[in-house]
Design an enzyme around this catalytic site. Structure first.
Site, short mmCIF file in Angstrom:
data_model
loop_
_atom_site.label_atom_id
_atom_site.label_comp_id
_atom_site.label_asym_id
_atom_site.label_seq_id
_atom_site.Cartn_x
_atom_site.Cartn_y
_atom_site.Cartn_z
N GLY A 77 0.67 -1.17 0.02
CA GLY A 77 0.00 -0.15 -0.01
C GLY A 77 0.86 1.27 0.05
N ASN A 227 -1.30 3.40 -15.88
CA ASN A 227 -1.30 2.11 -15.33
C ASN A 227 -1.44 1.13 -16.39
OD1 ASN A 227 -1.24 2.76 -12.36
ND2 ASN A 227 -3.18 3.77 -12.83
N ARG A 332 24.12 8.21 -40.81
CA ARG A 332 24.36 7.43 -39.76
C ARG A 332 25.24 7.76 -38.74
NH1 ARG A 332 25.87 1.53 -42.65
NH2 ARG A 332 26.18 1.18 -40.57
N LYS A 350 27.98 7.09 -43.54
CA LYS A 350 28.25 6.29 -42.24
C LYS A 350 29.59 6.66 -41.72
CE LYS A 350 30.19 2.50 -40.34
NZ LYS A 350 31.64 1.90 -40.43
N HIS A 362 23.51 12.00 -55.47
CA HIS A 362 22.80 10.65 -55.87
C HIS A 362 23.35 9.31 -55.67
CE1 HIS A 362 22.01 13.79 -59.10
NE2 HIS A 362 23.12 13.60 -59.05
N TYR A 365 27.17 5.43 -51.63
CA TYR A 365 27.48 5.04 -50.12
C TYR A 365 28.72 5.55 -49.82
CZ TYR A 365 29.03 2.30 -46.16
OH TYR A 365 29.37 1.84 -44.85
N ASN A 385 34.66 -0.04 -47.96
CA ASN A 385 35.25 -0.09 -46.61
C ASN A 385 35.59 -1.28 -45.97
OD1 ASN A 385 32.37 -0.09 -46.31
ND2 ASN A 385 32.65 1.13 -44.33
N ALA A 422 34.71 8.07 -64.71
CA ALA A 422 33.47 7.35 -64.35
C ALA A 422 33.76 5.91 -64.64
CB ALA A 422 32.30 7.82 -65.13
#
Length: 458
Positions: A77, A227, A332, A350, A362, A365, A385, A422
């Site tokens: 209680g 609760n 990231r 990242k 565009h 990564y 990497n 390229a």
């Protein structure tokens, strides 16, 4: 007069149906009990005692040295819970506020007014009350002619007339500290549940001739206890609206507060615009004149001024001013994006740094890389990497130009002002201001198609 606080945080919360300790369920990114402690800390209390039981170690880990702790091994209680704080508070002069750890919406302003009302009324106990639209299940406050509390009647024990009373007991109290702990010694568990109730302390104080007053909270919403998951969602909704209102008062435009989530710790500069579907979590800081969203997720980031992040995700990173991110970019953790950088659609960054004015517009990564200033990364640029065991660094120096569909096999350095043609796969360092071409020379086979079986000559 000295002030003390007891935070009741020992309940298991079985209705939550969760492995997580009830008061550690988050509201707008912060555990419920942390919201309560943060508000209590604004009251200038000498001591704050958290009464813990189930999950005690997790609560201690969350709150740390912000309060002292009392252990309620058996949940017998609310009065029994407060009794556990006796070694910390017994015999001290002052006032003690008792508040539940599952009431995350209560504010320091309301608790301050409760204490001030208590002292002005020269009361021994003061109950925080609220007006409920539907008071079913709550204890009703019956006042006497002087406006003080005559009694608190539980719903199941209330008469028809008493059930029509909409003023309810919120479970938050202010006591004269010495009176509280004297009265606690007289509380018994002679009831159907065999528990010790804090409402019995009110009756004991009244019987001893003490004044029991009541202070009405400005809104019922502020006093709700969490609760179950339904109440958790309701508290989240109220807290989210409260946070959005405060930002809007501070000069932030939030297009649709109902579809915007902002953590309690976030800081946002004026004239920034937040579009619908945006989630801003953790200790994020956003500067002035930014545009965030729609449908963006920002967590624990520092963002400068005039930066735009649209339909993108950024976590645990530093992003400068006048930066454009998105749509559909992913920043990231542990990335650092300098001023005037462009991170375009479907670009993932990242644990990398981008110098001022660089662009990856565009489908790229960039991981474990140091990208200098004014670098252009063409569509499809990849820093390769990972060798299957370790991650390796790629360094691209100032002013370098990386053509489309280039693989940079780390560890590798592209020198200052260098060009990479390229379609190249770069395995060796590229000297500054050199052109690297790493692809097979094109060979055309004349009339090849005409020699294929089944093909007609044109």
């Amino acid at each position: 007069m000295k002030r003390y606080a007891v935070i009741l945080a020992a309940g298991q919360g079985t209705r939550m149906k969760s492995k997580r300790y009830k008061v550690l369920h988050p509201i707008c990114g912060k555990p419920m009990v942390q919201h309560v402690i943060d508000q209590v800390s604004k009251l200038g209390v000498e001591k704050a005692i958290a009464v813990v039981g189930f999950g005690a170690e997790q609560v201690k880990e969350q709150l740390g040295s912000q309060c002292e702790y009392a252990l309620q091994e058996e949940q017998l209680g609310t009065a029994h819970a407060v009794m556990q704080a006796a070694p910390h508070l017994r015999g001290l002069e002052g006032v003690t506020i008792v508040v539940c750890g599952d009431t995350p919406l209560i504010t320091a302003e309301t608790m301050e007014m409760l204490i001030e009302h208590h002292m002005a009324a020269k009361a021994k106990a003061t109950v925080l009350t609220a007006i409920a639209d539907d008071p079913s299940g709550y204890g009703r406050i019956v006042r006497n002619e002087a406006g003080h509390v005559e009694k608190i009647v539980e719903h199941k024990d209330a008469s028809e007339q008493e059930r029509n009373i909409r003023e309810i007991n919120t479970g938050t109290y202010c006591f004269d500290n010495e009176t509280l702990f004297q009265a606690l010694t007289k509380v018994t568990n002679q009831n159907a549940q065999g528990e010790y109730y804090l409402t019995d302390v009110i009756e004991i104080i009244k019987a001893d001739g003490g004044v029991v007053s009541a202070y009405q909270a400005p809104s019922f919403e502020e006093t709700i206890g969490v609760n179950d998951r339904i109440a958790l969602a309701e508290a989240e909704r109220i807290m989210r609206a409260r946070i959005c209102r405060q930002h809007m008062k501070n000069g932030v435009t939030i297009i649709d507060p109902a579809s915007t989530y902002i953590s309690a710790e976030a800081v946002i500069g004026r004239d920034t615009v937040i579009y619908p579907g945006t989630v801003i979590e953790g200790e994020t800081v956003i500067g002035e004149d930014c545009v965030i969203g729609p449908n963006s997720e920002i967590k624990n980031c520092y963002i400068g001024h005039r930066t735009s992040i649209r339909h993108s995700v950024a976590h645990d990173s530093e992003i400068g001013s006048d930066v454009t991110i998105g749509p559909f970019a992913h920043i990231r953790p542990l990335s650092k994006i300098d001023d005037e950088v462009r991170i375009g659609n479907f670009v993932e960054v990242k644990k990398s740094t981008f110098g001022k004015g660089s662009k990856a517009s565009h489908l790229s990564y960039i991981g474990d890389a140091e990208v200098g200033a004014d670098v252009n990364l063409g569509c499809g640029s990849i820093t390769v990497n990972y060798d299957g065991v370790n991650k390796h660094m790629t360094k691209i120096e100032d002013g370098a130009f990386i053509g489309c569909n280039v693989n940079l096999i780390a560890p590798v350095t592209v020198g200052q002002g260098a060009y990479v043609a390229a379609g190249s796969t770069i395995t060796d360092d590229v000297p500054g201001r050199a052109l690297a071409i790493a692809r097979a020379r094109q060979v055309n086979k004349e009339h090849y198609v005409d020699r294929l079986p089944g093909k007609k000559k044109s």
